[in-house]
Design a protein around this motif. Sequence first.
Motif, PDB file in Angstrom:
ATOM      1  N   ALA A  14       0.831  -1.213   0.000  1.00 44.40           N
ATOM      2  CA  ALA A  14       0.000   0.000   0.000  1.00 44.40           C
ATOM      3  C   ALA A  14       0.862   1.258   0.000  1.00 44.40           C
ATOM      4  CB  ALA A  14      -0.934   0.005   1.206  1.00 44.40           C
ATOM      5  N   PHE A  15       2.027   1.219   0.658  1.00 40.64           N
ATOM      6  CA  PHE A  15       2.944   2.355   0.674  1.00 40.64           C
ATOM      7  C   PHE A  15       3.428   2.656  -0.746  1.00 40.64           C
ATOM      8  CE2 PHE A  15       7.079   4.324   0.844  1.00 40.64           C
ATOM      9  CZ  PHE A  15       6.975   5.261   1.847  1.00 40.64           C
ATOM     10  N   SER A  16       3.861   1.614  -1.447  1.00 39.08           N
ATOM     11  CA  SER A  16       4.365   1.791  -2.811  1.00 39.08           C
ATOM     12  C   SER A  16       3.273   2.298  -3.758  1.00 39.08           C
ATOM     13  CB  SER A  16       4.941   0.472  -3.328  1.00 39.08           C
ATOM     14  OG  SER A  16       5.450   0.632  -4.631  1.00 39.08           O
ATOM     15  N   ARG A  63       0.643   6.991  -6.612  1.00 40.10           N
ATOM     16  CA  ARG A  63      -0.553   7.820  -6.802  1.00 40.10           C
ATOM     17  C   ARG A  63      -0.312   9.281  -6.432  1.00 40.10           C
ATOM     18  NH1 ARG A  63      -6.296   7.234  -3.607  1.00 40.10           N
ATOM     19  NH2 ARG A  63      -7.290   9.021  -4.593  1.00 40.10           N
ATOM     20  N   TYR A  64       0.241   9.524  -5.257  1.00 38.75           N
ATOM     21  CA  TYR A  64       0.356  10.893  -4.752  1.00 38.75           C
ATOM     22  C   TYR A  64       1.617  11.623  -5.186  1.00 38.75           C
ATOM     23  CZ  TYR A  64      -3.683   9.930  -1.832  1.00 38.75           C
ATOM     24  OH  TYR A  64      -4.938   9.619  -1.397  1.00 38.75           O
ATOM     25  N   ASN A  73      -1.434   4.652   5.622  1.00 40.93           N
ATOM     26  CA  ASN A  73      -2.784   4.598   6.157  1.00 40.93           C
ATOM     27  C   ASN A  73      -3.689   5.422   5.230  1.00 40.93           C
ATOM     28  OD1 ASN A  73      -5.206   4.946   7.524  1.00 40.93           O
ATOM     29  ND2 ASN A  73      -4.234   5.101   9.520  1.00 40.93           N
ATOM     30  N   PRO A  74      -4.559   4.769   4.456  1.00 40.83           N
ATOM     31  CA  PRO A  74      -5.391   5.491   3.487  1.00 40.83           C
ATOM     32  C   PRO A  74      -6.366   6.481   4.115  1.00 40.83           C
ATOM     33  CG  PRO A  74      -6.076   3.200   3.655  1.00 40.83           C
ATOM     34  CD  PRO A  74      -4.815   3.338   4.456  1.00 40.83           C
ATOM     35  N   GLY A 113      -5.033   9.977   3.428  1.00 42.78           N
ATOM     36  CA  GLY A 113      -4.725  10.401   2.069  1.00 42.78           C
ATOM     37  C   GLY A 113      -3.246  10.626   1.847  1.00 42.78           C
ATOM     38  N   GLU A 114      -2.899  11.763   1.244  1.00 43.51           N
ATOM     39  CA  GLU A 114      -1.500  12.033   0.909  1.00 43.51           C
ATOM     40  C   GLU A 114      -0.621  12.249   2.146  1.00 43.51           C
ATOM     41  OE1 GLU A 114      -0.721  16.140  -0.772  1.00 43.51           O
ATOM     42  OE2 GLU A 114      -2.913  16.056  -0.865  1.00 43.51           O
ATOM     43  N   TYR A 115      -1.220  12.333   3.330  1.00 48.18           N
ATOM     44  CA  TYR A 115      -0.461  12.492   4.576  1.00 48.18           C
ATOM     45  C   TYR A 115      -0.371  11.192   5.370  1.00 48.18           C
ATOM     46  CZ  TYR A 115      -1.263  17.320   3.348  1.00 48.18           C
ATOM     47  OH  TYR A 115      -1.312  18.501   2.662  1.00 48.18           O
ATOM     48  N   GLY A 116      -0.768  10.083   4.765  1.00 50.44           N
ATOM     49  CA  GLY A 116      -0.847   8.816   5.469  1.00 50.44           C
ATOM     50  C   GLY A 116       0.414   7.979   5.488  1.00 50.44           C
ATOM     51  N   PHE A 117       1.559   8.543   5.095  1.00 50.80           N
ATOM     52  CA  PHE A 117       2.810   7.789   5.046  1.00 50.80           C
ATOM     53  C   PHE A 117       3.518   7.849   6.391  1.00 50.80           C
ATOM     54  CE2 PHE A 117       1.925   9.346   0.799  1.00 50.80           C
ATOM     55  CZ  PHE A 117       2.036   8.187   0.054  1.00 50.80           C
TER      56      PHE A 117
END
Length: 99
Positions: free
Chosen positions: A10-12, A17-18, A82-83, A86-90
């Motif tokens: 999911a990280f990759s 995506r982002y 963590n979805p 969103g784009e801050y979920g890393f």
Amino acid sequence: MSITLEIEPAFSLAYQRYAGFSPGDTLRLYVRTSGPGTGGLFYAIEKDEQMEDDALFEVEGLRFVIRPGDFWYFHGGKLHYNPQYGEYGFSFTNPLLEG
């Protein structure tokens, strides 16, 4: 020294995506130093080429590489996404570095 690092699929996929990276891209994981008041170090990722002694992790089409001098920062860690955020979920966690 060998290195153990878990990079969640999911990280990759979220990074593609982002951040606009594509399958086949090589991304360097490293630690940067920063100025006063920032804690001194932070984790970073940038597009790069693989060097001969780099550790290589291929996950969902992306190639993540780490220089031997940075192994100890990442060894035993996990890159998570963590979805819900969103784009801050890393995030990066490493129980070996927690004291």
